[in-house]
Design a protein around this motif. Structure first.
Motif, PDB file in Angstrom:
ATOM      1  N   TRP A  25      -6.476 -35.026 -33.496  1.00  0.00           N
ATOM      2  CA  TRP A  25      -6.174 -35.960 -34.646  1.00  0.00           C
ATOM      3  C   TRP A  25      -5.347 -36.940 -34.101  1.00  0.00           C
ATOM      4  CZ3 TRP A  25      -1.573 -36.982 -36.796  1.00  0.00           C
ATOM      5  CH2 TRP A  25      -1.401 -37.676 -37.911  1.00  0.00           C
ATOM      6  N   TYR A  26      -4.403 -36.347 -33.278  1.00  0.00           N
ATOM      7  CA  TYR A  26      -3.192 -37.460 -32.749  1.00  0.00           C
ATOM      8  C   TYR A  26      -3.697 -38.539 -31.946  1.00  0.00           C
ATOM      9  CZ  TYR A  26       1.951 -38.670 -31.834  1.00  0.00           C
ATOM     10  OH  TYR A  26       2.990 -39.404 -31.736  1.00  0.00           O
ATOM     11  N   ARG A  27      -4.715 -38.110 -30.987  1.00  0.00           N
ATOM     12  CA  ARG A  27      -5.121 -38.970 -30.128  1.00  0.00           C
ATOM     13  C   ARG A  27      -5.920 -40.161 -30.504  1.00  0.00           C
ATOM     14  NH1 ARG A  27      -8.817 -35.654 -26.299  1.00  0.00           N
ATOM     15  NH2 ARG A  27      -9.139 -37.935 -25.231  1.00  0.00           N
ATOM     16  N   GLN A  28      -6.228 -40.447 -31.908  1.00  0.00           N
ATOM     17  CA  GLN A  28      -7.091 -41.291 -32.434  1.00  0.00           C
ATOM     18  C   GLN A  28      -6.013 -42.599 -32.406  1.00  0.00           C
ATOM     19  OE1 GLN A  28      -7.465 -41.898 -36.935  1.00  0.00           O
ATOM     20  NE2 GLN A  28      -6.860 -39.536 -36.745  1.00  0.00           N
ATOM     21  N   PHE A  29      -4.649 -42.337 -32.474  1.00  0.00           N
ATOM     22  CA  PHE A  29      -3.500 -43.592 -32.478  1.00  0.00           C
ATOM     23  C   PHE A  29      -3.406 -44.066 -30.973  1.00  0.00           C
ATOM     24  CE2 PHE A  29      -3.006 -40.745 -36.144  1.00  0.00           C
ATOM     25  CZ  PHE A  29      -3.210 -41.548 -37.123  1.00  0.00           C
ATOM     26  N   TYR A  30      -3.749 -43.455 -30.156  1.00  0.00           N
ATOM     27  CA  TYR A  30      -3.503 -43.806 -28.777  1.00  0.00           C
ATOM     28  C   TYR A  30      -4.548 -44.316 -27.930  1.00  0.00           C
ATOM     29  CZ  TYR A  30       1.272 -41.473 -29.076  1.00  0.00           C
ATOM     30  OH  TYR A  30       2.455 -41.183 -29.196  1.00  0.00           O
ATOM     31  N   ASN A  31      -5.644 -44.609 -28.624  1.00  0.00           N
ATOM     32  CA  ASN A  31      -7.002 -45.217 -27.972  1.00  0.00           C
ATOM     33  C   ASN A  31      -7.311 -46.339 -28.834  1.00  0.00           C
ATOM     34  OD1 ASN A  31      -7.934 -43.042 -25.837  1.00  0.00           O
ATOM     35  ND2 ASN A  31      -6.882 -41.960 -27.268  1.00  0.00           N
ATOM     36  N   PRO A  32      -8.387 -47.152 -28.412  1.00  0.00           N
ATOM     37  CA  PRO A  32      -8.786 -48.028 -29.157  1.00  0.00           C
ATOM     38  C   PRO A  32      -9.047 -47.843 -30.435  1.00  0.00           C
ATOM     39  CG  PRO A  32      -9.607 -48.415 -26.889  1.00  0.00           C
ATOM     40  CD  PRO A  32      -8.716 -46.962 -26.891  1.00  0.00           C
ATOM     41  N   ARG A  33      -8.856 -48.761 -31.447  1.00  0.00           N
ATOM     42  CA  ARG A  33      -9.258 -48.183 -32.992  1.00  0.00           C
ATOM     43  C   ARG A  33     -10.727 -48.096 -32.839  1.00  0.00           C
ATOM     44  NH1 ARG A  33      -7.115 -52.491 -36.930  1.00  0.00           N
ATOM     45  NH2 ARG A  33      -5.471 -52.431 -35.453  1.00  0.00           N
ATOM     46  N   ALA A  34     -11.543 -48.809 -32.272  1.00  0.00           N
ATOM     47  CA  ALA A  34     -13.016 -48.514 -32.267  1.00  0.00           C
ATOM     48  C   ALA A  34     -13.380 -47.175 -32.097  1.00  0.00           C
ATOM     49  CB  ALA A  34     -13.789 -49.317 -31.098  1.00  0.00           C
ATOM     50  N   ARG A  35     -12.419 -46.162 -31.341  1.00  0.00           N
ATOM     51  CA  ARG A  35     -12.851 -44.906 -31.081  1.00  0.00           C
ATOM     52  C   ARG A  35     -12.131 -43.892 -32.231  1.00  0.00           C
ATOM     53  NH1 ARG A  35     -11.037 -42.710 -25.569  1.00  0.00           N
ATOM     54  NH2 ARG A  35     -12.550 -40.868 -26.187  1.00  0.00           N
ATOM     55  N   ALA A  36     -11.609 -44.571 -33.079  1.00  0.00           N
ATOM     56  CA  ALA A  36     -10.896 -43.697 -34.177  1.00  0.00           C
ATOM     57  C   ALA A  36     -11.640 -42.694 -34.792  1.00  0.00           C
ATOM     58  CB  ALA A  36     -10.140 -44.375 -35.363  1.00  0.00           C
ATOM     59  N   GLN A  37     -12.790 -43.128 -35.240  1.00  0.00           N
ATOM     60  CA  GLN A  37     -13.619 -42.184 -36.296  1.00  0.00           C
ATOM     61  C   GLN A  37     -14.431 -40.915 -35.033  1.00  0.00           C
ATOM     62  OE1 GLN A  37     -16.796 -44.527 -37.912  1.00  0.00           O
ATOM     63  NE2 GLN A  37     -15.345 -45.216 -39.540  1.00  0.00           N
ATOM     64  N   GLY A  87      -4.274 -40.721 -24.127  1.00  0.00           N
ATOM     65  CA  GLY A  87      -5.386 -41.983 -24.342  1.00  0.00           C
ATOM     66  C   GLY A  87      -4.620 -43.031 -23.263  1.00  0.00           C
ATOM     67  N   GLU A  88      -5.307 -44.156 -23.964  1.00  0.00           N
ATOM     68  CA  GLU A  88      -5.106 -45.508 -23.018  1.00  0.00           C
ATOM     69  C   GLU A  88      -3.833 -45.963 -23.094  1.00  0.00           C
ATOM     70  OE1 GLU A  88      -8.177 -48.349 -23.344  1.00  0.00           O
ATOM     71  OE2 GLU A  88      -9.625 -47.013 -23.539  1.00  0.00           O
ATOM     72  N   PHE A  89      -3.158 -45.810 -24.442  1.00  0.00           N
ATOM     73  CA  PHE A  89      -2.139 -46.726 -24.745  1.00  0.00           C
ATOM     74  C   PHE A  89      -0.666 -45.696 -24.721  1.00  0.00           C
ATOM     75  CE2 PHE A  89      -5.235 -48.794 -27.511  1.00  0.00           C
ATOM     76  CZ  PHE A  89      -5.548 -49.604 -26.554  1.00  0.00           C
ATOM     77  N   MET A 117      11.451 -33.724 -21.340  1.00  0.00           N
ATOM     78  CA  MET A 117      10.980 -34.951 -21.731  1.00  0.00           C
ATOM     79  C   MET A 117       9.647 -35.314 -20.867  1.00  0.00           C
ATOM     80  SD  MET A 117      12.330 -38.839 -22.074  1.00  0.00           S
ATOM     81  CE  MET A 117      12.066 -39.419 -20.339  1.00  0.00           C
ATOM     82  N   ALA A 118       8.391 -35.495 -21.352  1.00  0.00           N
ATOM     83  CA  ALA A 118       7.276 -35.998 -20.974  1.00  0.00           C
ATOM     84  C   ALA A 118       6.835 -37.377 -21.350  1.00  0.00           C
ATOM     85  CB  ALA A 118       6.283 -34.817 -20.740  1.00  0.00           C
ATOM     86  N   THR A 119       5.710 -37.759 -20.718  1.00  0.00           N
ATOM     87  CA  THR A 119       5.345 -39.028 -21.173  1.00  0.00           C
ATOM     88  C   THR A 119       4.022 -38.815 -21.694  1.00  0.00           C
ATOM     89  OG1 THR A 119       4.039 -39.515 -18.990  1.00  0.00           O
ATOM     90  CG2 THR A 119       6.609 -40.132 -19.135  1.00  0.00           C
ATOM     91  N   THR A 120       3.495 -39.956 -22.370  1.00  0.00           N
ATOM     92  CA  THR A 120       2.260 -40.312 -23.064  1.00  0.00           C
ATOM     93  C   THR A 120       1.061 -39.598 -22.211  1.00  0.00           C
ATOM     94  OG1 THR A 120       2.811 -41.490 -24.957  1.00  0.00           O
ATOM     95  CG2 THR A 120       0.646 -41.571 -24.138  1.00  0.00           C
ATOM     96  N   ALA A 121       1.319 -40.172 -21.037  1.00  0.00           N
ATOM     97  CA  ALA A 121       0.023 -39.936 -19.899  1.00  0.00           C
ATOM     98  C   ALA A 121       0.197 -38.436 -19.632  1.00  0.00           C
ATOM     99  CB  ALA A 121       0.230 -40.647 -18.630  1.00  0.00           C
ATOM    100  N   GLU A 122       1.275 -37.887 -19.322  1.00  0.00           N
ATOM    101  CA  GLU A 122       1.209 -36.344 -19.137  1.00  0.00           C
ATOM    102  C   GLU A 122       0.565 -35.365 -20.164  1.00  0.00           C
ATOM    103  OE1 GLU A 122       4.982 -35.341 -16.594  1.00  0.00           O
ATOM    104  OE2 GLU A 122       5.555 -36.783 -17.954  1.00  0.00           O
ATOM    105  N   TYR A 123       0.706 -36.064 -21.502  1.00  0.00           N
ATOM    106  CA  TYR A 123       0.019 -35.134 -22.497  1.00  0.00           C
ATOM    107  C   TYR A 123      -1.498 -35.797 -22.503  1.00  0.00           C
ATOM    108  CZ  TYR A 123       4.572 -33.696 -24.699  1.00  0.00           C
ATOM    109  OH  TYR A 123       5.640 -33.273 -24.750  1.00  0.00           O
ATOM    110  N   GLY A 124      -1.773 -36.615 -21.726  1.00  0.00           N
ATOM    111  CA  GLY A 124      -3.293 -36.664 -21.891  1.00  0.00           C
ATOM    112  C   GLY A 124      -3.615 -37.429 -23.104  1.00  0.00           C
TER     113      GLY A 124
END
Length: 359
Positions: free
Chosen positions: A323-335, A10-12, A1-8
Motif C-alpha cells: 500500500w505504501y509504495r503507491q506514494f513512491y511511484n508515478p501516480r499513474a501506477r497508484a491503482q 519505488g522511483e522517488f 537509518m536506511a534510505t528509500t532505495a534500501e527499502y525498495g
C-alpha cells in the motif's frame, strides 16, 4: 537509518502527499529557515495574514532568504513587505508566487529566470500543510477536514512538535499492521479484535482491547479506530468517557529522517469548554504523548527492518508495505498497488466491522 532505495519502495525518494510543516504559530513575519523533502525552504507570514513557503536560496547570488539578522533589510524591517520577502543581500524582492518583482537598484525589469519555487500551503486546524509531489502534480486526494476544530464540546488540540527522528517513515507506517507490539509496548490486554482495511489512499486499523492501566482487568474493552490519509497524516479515535481524536503527523526532512507532531482533540460535556475542561484535555494530551513516546523510543533504537520476519499472528505487514509504495511511484501506477491490497483483513476477531467506514 536506511534510505528509500534500501527499502525498495519505488522511483522517488520522498512520497507524494499532504504533509504537516508546522503549526500556525510557526509562521510569522520573521522568516524561518525550515527543511523538508531534502530541500532548504523559507516559511513566513505576509502582512495579509497568509502563510507562505518558498525555496530558500535567492537565484541572484545564492543567499538564504531567511538566515540573516544583521542586514539592514532585516534591521529596517523590510525583510517581509506586504506578502513579499526581500533577500537580505541585495534586497531583491520575491512575491508569494516565487517570482522576483523588484530589483531596487536596477532600471531594468527583473529577469524572467529570477524566481524560486513556491509551495502550496494550507492552514487548517491550527496547522500548516503542504502538498508534495515529485512529479509536480496537483493533489490527487483531499487534505482531511479536521472537523472538530472550533466546534462545540471539543477542546482544540495543542499540537506539539516531538522533534526529529532518524528513522525512515516506513518504520512508522508499519505500526498499522503491528498487532504483536500492542501488549508488550502499550499495555493492551484481553484483545478482542484487530483488523486492517485498505481503501485507496487510506489504511485503517481497528483495535478492540482492554488496557493494563486505562481500563484494568475485567473492564469493558476500548475501541480505537486509527487511519492514515496518505503517507503522512494519521488520525485515531478512542471511544470512552471523554472521546478523543488524535493526530500524529510525520514529514520527511531528508531520506531516512522525519519530523513528528502530536495533537489531541477531547470532547467534553460543556458546549463551551471551561478552564477545567481544558486542563483535563491537556492532561489527556500529555498522557497521549507519553504513550506515543513508547513507540518513538523503539524506532530511535532499532536497526532498519528491510524485510520483516513474519510469523503466524503478525498483522499484514506485507500489505502495508505494498500500500505504501503507491506514494513512491508515478501516480499513474497508484491503482496498481491499491488493487493488490484493497480489502479487509482480520488478524484477531470475527471480522464483523464495529465502526463507521465512512469516516
Amino acid at each position: 537509518m536506511a534510505t528509500t532505495a534500501e527499502y525498495g519502495l519505488g522511483e522517488f525518494t520522498y512520497p507524494r502527499g499532504w504533509f504537516m510543516i508546522g503549526t500556525s504559530a510557526d509562521a510569522t513575519t520573521t522568516p524561518a529557515a525550515v527543511r523538508y523533502f531534502g530541500e532548504d525552504l523559507v516559511l513566513y507570514r505576509g502582512e495579509s495574514g497568509r502563510a507562505h513557503l518558498l525555496a530558500a536560496y535567492c537565484p541572484h547570488m545564492g543567499t538564504h532568504l531567511a538566515k540573516n539578522t544583521t542586514s539592514y533589510v532585516v534591521l529596517d524591517k523590510k525583510h517581509v513587505e506586504g506578502d513579499n520577502i526581500r533577500c537580505p543581500y541585495h534586497a531583491w524582492r520575491f512575491g508569494p508566487d516565487g517570482r522576483c518583482n523588484e530589483v531596487p537598484y536596477s532600471p531594468a525589469p527583473p529577469p524572467k529566470a529570477a524566481c524560486v519555487k513556491s509551495w502550496r500551503i494550507v492552514e487548517r486546524a491550527g496547522c500548516l500543510w503542504t502538498w508534495y509531489c515529485p512529479e509536480n502534480g496537483e493533489p490527487d486526494y483531499d487534505l482531511p477536514p479536521f472537523e472538530m476544530w472550533d466546534q462545540p464540546h471539543w477542546v482544540n488540540w495543542n499540537v506539539s512538535c516531538l522533534g526529529e527522528l532518524a528513522s525512515h517513515p516506513q518504520e512508522v507506517v508499519d505500526n498499522m499492521a503491528d498487532k504483536g507490539h500492542l501488549e508488550p509496548v502499550h499495555g493492551s490486554i484481553d484483545m478482542v479484535r484487530f483488523e486492517n482495511e485498505f481503501d485507496g489512499v487510506k489504511i485503517r486499523q481497528i483495535l478492540l482491547a482492554g488496557h493494563k492501566t486505562l481500563a484494568g482487568s475485567g473492564a469493558e474493552p476500548m475501541l480505537n479506530d486509527t487511519w492514515y490519509t496518505g503517507p503522512g497524516i494519521l488520525q485515531s479515535i478512542m471511544v470512552g468517557e471523554y472521546p478523543s481524536h488524535m493526530l500524529i503527523a510525520h514529514t520527511p526532512i531528508d531520506d531516512g529522517v522525519i519530523k513528528v507532531w502530536y495533537g489531541l482533540f477531547v470532547k467534553v460535556a460543556n458546549a463551551e469548554p471551561t478552564a477545567a475542561d481544558r486542563e483535563m484535555a491537556a492532561g489527556y494530551e500529555q498522557a497521549g504523548i507519553a504513550a506515543f513516546a513508547q513507540d518513538f523510543e523503539i524506532w530511535g533504537n532499532k536497526r532498519p527492518c528491510i524485510n520483516p520476519m513474519m510469523v503466524r499472528g503478525d498483522g499484514p505487514f506485507d500489505k502495508v508495505r505494498i500500500w505504501y509504495r503507491q506514494f513512491y511511484n508515478p501516480r499513474a501506477r497508484a491503482q496498481e498497488f491499491q488493487a493488490r491490497v484493497n480489502g479487509h483483513y482480520v488478524t484477531r476477531g470475527t471480522g464483523e466491522a464495529p465502526w463507521d467506514q465512512t469516516a
